[in-house]
Each structure stands twice: as structure tokens, then as C-alpha cells.
Design an enzyme around this catalytic site. Structure first.
Site, short mmCIF file in Angstrom:
data_model
loop_
_atom_site.label_atom_id
_atom_site.label_comp_id
_atom_site.label_asym_id
_atom_site.label_seq_id
_atom_site.Cartn_x
_atom_site.Cartn_y
_atom_site.Cartn_z
N ASN A 68 -8.52 -5.48 -5.95
CA ASN A 68 -7.41 -4.61 -6.32
C ASN A 68 -7.24 -4.44 -7.82
O ASN A 68 -6.71 -3.44 -8.28
CB ASN A 68 -6.10 -5.12 -5.70
N THR A 111 -0.24 -7.52 3.90
CA THR A 111 0.03 -8.96 3.81
C THR A 111 0.14 -9.58 5.20
O THR A 111 -0.42 -10.65 5.46
CB THR A 111 1.36 -9.19 3.03
N CYS A 170 4.33 -12.12 -13.20
CA CYS A 170 5.42 -12.92 -13.75
C CYS A 170 5.60 -14.17 -12.89
O CYS A 170 5.93 -14.08 -11.72
CB CYS A 170 6.70 -12.12 -13.77
N GLN A 178 -7.95 -2.37 -0.33
CA GLN A 178 -8.27 -1.49 -1.46
C GLN A 178 -9.55 -0.69 -1.24
O GLN A 178 -9.99 0.03 -2.13
CB GLN A 178 -8.38 -2.30 -2.76
N SER A 226 -3.82 -1.48 4.73
CA SER A 226 -2.39 -1.24 4.49
C SER A 226 -2.13 0.26 4.40
O SER A 226 -2.87 0.97 3.71
CB SER A 226 -2.00 -1.93 3.18
N GLY A 227 -1.09 0.74 5.08
CA GLY A 227 -0.81 2.18 5.12
C GLY A 227 -0.48 2.79 3.77
O GLY A 227 -0.94 3.89 3.44
N HIS A 228 0.30 2.06 2.96
CA HIS A 228 0.80 2.70 1.74
C HIS A 228 -0.22 2.80 0.62
O HIS A 228 0.05 3.38 -0.42
CB HIS A 228 2.09 2.01 1.26
N THR A 285 9.03 -4.34 18.61
CA THR A 285 8.98 -2.90 18.91
C THR A 285 8.17 -2.18 17.83
O THR A 285 8.38 -2.40 16.64
CB THR A 285 10.42 -2.33 18.97
C1 LIG Z 1 -6.47 -6.43 -1.70
C2 LIG Z 1 -5.06 -6.43 -1.19
N1 LIG Z 1 -4.77 -7.12 -0.08
C3 LIG Z 1 -3.53 -7.15 0.43
C4 LIG Z 1 -2.50 -6.46 -0.16
C5 LIG Z 1 -1.13 -6.51 0.45
O1 LIG Z 1 -0.82 -5.27 1.05
P1 LIG Z 1 0.71 -4.88 1.34
O2 LIG Z 1 1.30 -4.44 0.05
O3 LIG Z 1 0.64 -3.77 2.34
O4 LIG Z 1 1.38 -6.08 1.89
C6 LIG Z 1 -2.75 -5.72 -1.33
C7 LIG Z 1 -1.67 -5.02 -2.03
O5 LIG Z 1 -1.74 -4.76 -3.21
C8 LIG Z 1 -4.07 -5.70 -1.85
O6 LIG Z 1 -4.38 -5.01 -2.94
#
Ligand SMILES: Cc1ncc(COP(=O)(O)O)c(C=O)c1O
Length: 386
Positions: A147, A72, A322, A175, A195-197, A233
Site C-alpha cells: 500500500n 481489515t 502517529c 491494493q 476492500s470495496g472502498h 445481516t
Molecule cells: C494492503 C491493505 N490491506 C488491508 C487494508 C485494510 O482495508 P480496510 O480499510 O478496508 O479495512 C488496507 C487499507 O489501507 C490495505 O492497504
């Protein structure tokens, strides 16, 4: 109770190799990468090693990598960093809210924004991008893979159009990373978010590739971290974990894992369609990332099915968000032309490389049973939901 996780597009578990790489950086190897003493130098070296790992994945120079706190933030930095009041932004109606809501905010502040439509398969038409270009178009931002459906977007073609028109091009590759090869040179993009996670790295880590020379206004002001692009940091352990996760994601692209995940996904998809009436796959007729399937189950509420599956041990995700206490159908599925009723009846199953054949067997046992039980208990008339 057995639990099976099929919600990789929401987040992925950290793998032990990533955790092992991070562990020393919480305690023994702590340090502020800006300090000049030994602890600082050690931290700096670890951050720069991670930067190199990321630059190898993307085929760019390490200096073009900015570490952020999440996908994000990367998306917001790209959009707010470039688009000023009076500028025009082109994006699509199926982007993640990290782009859509940022674009709406930019519009409130005086920028012009075009939200392009998509086909019934959930794909942006590059010719629509070309037609939307105006003299003041500053940025085009299109995702690489969606996504919710996994649909792969024609980013190479859009990159060519952007380059010909001399307009900045940002790709949200959150994604796509670890699922598709990403080469920022051949994509001809100026900015790209990861995104790392989503690739078995730690939550709270992100990447923005910024092509050298791109004039980007930072979101944060403070120290001169990340070449003045992102003050604050560095998240040392997180960045080390992200570097390791990216290194592993590079291997996954060439060691047969993607084909194995695709085969599992296909078996799940075909198995569900064969066992459940009134089910179908969204974006079935367009290339998708290997791990994702989005299935509609007509005449039932997707959210009710998500809960029923969760109670039986299977984690999947619904196609609704939601909003103000009510379930709003997914903006992506609505943009593809699905009726509200059908968009509410969709589930996303997104696999990780850790899923197994047994997981698919398990899912195929409980999904049909849960769907038919729900239809018996609480039949939803597709016509009444509008
Ligand atoms: C296409 C896409 N962009 C951005 C994001 C946001 O990533 P983060 O959860 O690391 O903020 C997501 C998270 O689901 C995503 O699927």
C-alpha cells in the site's frame, strides 16, 4: 480553490454508476436477504448477483466469496480463522497493520509467527518463505501489492511453494484489486482479501475469497449468513455497490485505463525528480502497481510537506503513522532499510482513474515550490533525525 486528490490507496471516491446501483437498495428495494417474502427474495437476488460479479473477477465459484465489512475484517478472518495456538504463521514485515497487528495478537495467544524481511526494493524473497516453513506452519500470508510503495510481491511463486508444502496461503489483495488481474486458480491461494472502498466501491464493504473446503473458524457467531462464515445481516446496498464497483474494475483492467494511469504516475514522478533536488523514488527498480509512487524528499519532514500541499489543494499522504503522539516512520520504509530521517521524508502519491493530465500539471507546479519553501523555513538536517 482547486482540489486534486492523489490518495487513492487510502480511499477512492464512489463513482456515480456505483451510487446509482446502490440507491434503490436503501429505500424501495430494502429487504433482509434472509427473509422469505418478496422483499427478502429481492435482496437475496441482489446479493447473489454481486457475489457472481466478484467471482468473475477472481475466477472462482460464487460460493467461495464471503462478504465482510472491510479489508481489515477479511484479513482478520483469514488469520484468526485458521491459526490456532501452537500453529506457525509466516508473513512479512511490510504487511498492512490489519495483518501485522493480527499476527502479533496470535503470537500473544500462543502461535508462532515469522515476519520475513524484504529487499531494499521492498519485495519478499520466495526462497525466504520456503526456508521459513516448519512442520507446524499452518498459513502463509503475503500481500499482492504494498500500500505504501506499490511494490508487487511474488505471490505466484509463493503460491507454488505453499501448494507444494500443503500449507494454506492467504493473499491481502486490497491494493491490487482493480489494478492487477487476480486469478485465484493460477495464484493457488486459499484465501484472498479485497476492500470495496479502494476500488471506487463503498466504505464498509469487503470480500474474503475462501477456497472450497477450507476449515475456517468464524469471527462472529449468530445467524448462518455467508454459509456460516460471517454471521450478521448482509449490508445490502453496500454489497450491491461493491458488485458494481467490481464489475467496473474488471473493465478497467482491459480498456487501457491502467496504462493511462501509469503514464500519469510516471510523468508525475519524473517531473518531481527533475524539479526537486534530493528527491528519489522508493521501490523504483521493481514492478509496481500503476497508480502508486512513493517519493523521498531529503532534508524535509514528510508530514510538513503533506500539510503544505494540502493547504495548496493537493491531497497526498505521508510515510509516517502517529503512534503515542509521536510520528513514527513507516514500518514498510524502515523494513526496506531507509534511515529514520529518509523514511520520515517520504510522501505517497496514489492516483485514481479519475486523475487527469491537468492534475499532474497542478501537482508539478506546487510540489517543487512547497518543498523548497519548507527547506528554507525549517531545514531538516538528515543527520540529526537518526
Ligand atoms: C494492503 C491493505 N490491506 C488491508 C487494508 C485494510 O482495508 P480496510 O480499510 O478496508 O479495512 C488496507 C487499507 O489501507 C490495505 O492497504
Amino acid at each position: 480553490m482547486k482540489r486534486v486528490y492523489m490518495d487513492a490507496n487510502a480511499t477512492t471516491p464512489l463513482v456515480p454508476e456505483v451510487f446509482d446501483a446502490m440507491r434503490p437498495y436503501f429505500i424501495e428495494r430494502f429487504g433482509n436477504a434472509s427473509s422469505i417474502h418478496q422483499q427478502g427474495q429481492q435482496a437475496r437476488a441482489a446479493v447473489e448477483q454481486a457475489r457472481e460479479s466478484v467471482s468473475s473477477l477472481l475466477n472462482c465459484h460464487p460460493a467461495e466469496i464471503v462478504f465482510t465489512s472491510c479489508g481489515t475484517e477479511s484479513d482478520n478472518l483469514a488469520l484468526f480463522g485458521l491459526v490456532q495456538p501452537g500453529d506457525h504463521l509466516i508473513t512479512s514485515s511490510i504487511e498492512h497493520h490489519a495483518i501485522l497487528h493480527a499476527a502479533e495478537k496470535l503470537r500473544d495467544r500462543g502461535a508462532e509467527v515469522t515476519f520475513l524481511p524484504v529487499s531494499g526494493e521492498g519485495v519478499v524473497d520466495p526462497q525466504d518463505v520456503r526456508r521459513a516453513i516448519r512442520p507446524n506452519t499452518k498459513l502463509i500470508s503475503i500481500m499482492m501489492a504494498n500500500n505504501e510503495t506499490g511494490a508487487i510481491q511474488p505471490v505466484t511463486e509463493i503460491g507454488r511453494i505453499a501448494a507444494e508444502a500443503d500449507i494454506y496461503f492467504h493473499i491481502d489483495a486490497v491494493q491490487a484489486a482493480g489494478k492487477l488481474p487476480i486469478d485465484v486458480q493460477s495464484l493457488r491461494c486459499d484465501l484472498l482479501s479485497i476492500s470495496g472502498h479502494k476500488l471506487h466501491g463503498p466504505q464498509g464493504t469487503g470480500i474474503l475469497y475462501v477456497h472450497r473446503g477450507t476449515q475456517l473458524e468464524p469471527l462472529f457467531f449468530g445467524g448462518s449468513h455467508e454459509r456460516q462464515r460471517r454471521a450478521g445481516t448482509e449490508n445490502l446496498a453496500g454489497i450491491v455497490g461493491l458488485g458494481k464497483a467490481v464489475e467496473m474494475a474488471r473493465q478497467v483492467l482491459s480498456d487501457g485505463t491502467i496504462a493511462r494511469v501509469a503514464a500519469l504516475r510516471d510523468r508525475l514522478e519524473q517531473g518531481v525528480l527533475a524539479r526537486v533536488d534530493g528527491a528519489g523514488v522508493n521501490s523504483a527498480n521493481t514492478p509496481r502497481v500503476a497508480n502508486t509512487t512513493n517519493i523521498y524528499f531529503d532534508n524535509l519532514e514528510g508530514e510538513a510537506l503533506v500539510i503544505a500541499l494540502d493547504l495548496k489543494g493537493l491531497a497526498a499522504s505521508g510515510g509516517s503513522a502517529c503512534a503515542s503522539g509521536a510520528m513514527d516512520p513507516s514500518h514498510v520504509l524502515r523494513a526496506m532499510g531507509l534511515s529514520t530521517a529518509r523514511a520520515r521524508a517520504c510522501l505517497r502519491f496514489s492516483l485514481t482513474k479519475l486523475n487527469t493530465e491537468e492534475d499532474i500539471d497542478f501537482a508539478l507546479e506546487i510540489i517543487p515550490a512547497a518543498a523548497s519553501r519548507l527547506r528554507e523555513l525549517a531545514p531538516v538536517n538528515a543527520g540529526t533525525l537518526g
